[in-house]
Design an enzyme around this catalytic site. Sequence first.
Site, PDB file in Angstrom:
ATOM      1  N   GLU A 164      -1.965  -3.033  -7.759  1.00 10.02           N
ATOM      2  CA  GLU A 164      -3.131  -3.305  -6.917  1.00 10.02           C
ATOM      3  C   GLU A 164      -3.675  -1.957  -6.467  1.00 10.02           C
ATOM      4  OE1 GLU A 164      -3.578  -2.913  -3.365  1.00 10.02           O
ATOM      5  OE2 GLU A 164      -1.655  -1.890  -3.114  1.00 10.02           O
ATOM      6  N   SER A 196       0.840  -1.196   0.000  1.00 13.32           N
ATOM      7  CA  SER A 196       0.000   0.000   0.000  1.00 13.32           C
ATOM      8  C   SER A 196       0.877   1.249   0.000  1.00 13.32           C
ATOM      9  CB  SER A 196      -0.961  -0.026   1.197  1.00 13.32           C
ATOM     10  OG  SER A 196      -1.960   0.959   1.060  1.00 13.32           O
ATOM     11  N   HIS A 219      -4.586  -5.483  -1.032  1.00 11.49           N
ATOM     12  CA  HIS A 219      -5.548  -5.196   0.026  1.00 11.49           C
ATOM     13  C   HIS A 219      -6.569  -6.329   0.165  1.00 11.49           C
ATOM     14  CE1 HIS A 219      -3.887  -1.142  -0.449  1.00 11.49           C
ATOM     15  NE2 HIS A 219      -4.357  -0.891   0.749  1.00 11.49           N
TER      16      HIS A 219
END
Length: 307
Positions: free
Chosen positions: A208, A119, A278
């Site tokens: 992602e 992330s 995630h």
Amino acid sequence: MARLPQPRSDLARPRKLEPDDVVALVSPASWSDESWVAESVATIESWGFRARVGRHATNRLGYLAGGDRERAADLDAAIQDPEVRAILCLRGGCGSLRLLGDVDTDALRSDPKPLIGFSDITALHQVWHRAGVPSVHGAVAGTRMDTVRQLLVGERGEPVWCDRSQFGADLTTTGTASGPLFGGNLDMLARTVGVVDNDLEGHVLLLETHREVGLGMVDRAVTQLLLSGALAGVSGVAVGALEGFEDYQDRDWTVLDVLHERLGSLGVPILAGLPLGHLESPISVPLGVECVLDADAGTLTVAPLTA
């Protein structure tokens, strides 16, 4: 088993971890509650390593884990400590981008050790990549957390299989691609254009994302990467979780329509539906090392993290 390409000539692989080696736990982005810190320490110690929590790792300043100077100090202390063999980021959130100019890359290059996170930590993965040191896209969380341990001790993991039931898997095309695997969070990759000069020619790009706003932000992020030339010459695209977009539409379009239209312009094999990013239980994979993406077989095979 897929035949992996030769490694980058400038790659500085870390050594595999041995029992009683030290893993530093740091918070370069947002803060974690005390229970998560304690749980992370317990997990690292259950693997036979020594956990060393950064001096400022539990600080709080708004949504940040303390001030920039303190967060950077913990990260550099871990890089510079010869006892530390791996660095675990306790969480993402926000704040890693602020530290890009403060990482001691000379020390990192001379004593390579992997960074673990995803992330917002994608910002720091780019520093590791530019330094030629592999890192780990993933987390010590969920039922697949042992994939981190396997990477650290030098095990060669099984191929990562496409989950055909995972939202986004329909983006998969055909063909194979190979090269170093690199990427991470889509928004963070786009926001570092002009800040970090990543040469991704010949790389397999990992993407992602999770839904913070609408489809326009996904469109802008991919378009920025395309127009900047950051994606010129990528050999393939591996797509992980598209969390939060499952039931979201904007004027009859979904995130799959946006990514199909934008990524399709690259003309390279795409393998989607990978359990990366995630998710409650993500698989962890090395970044910066060789991989083979086989869209026909539905597999992503990645070389070992360590020397």
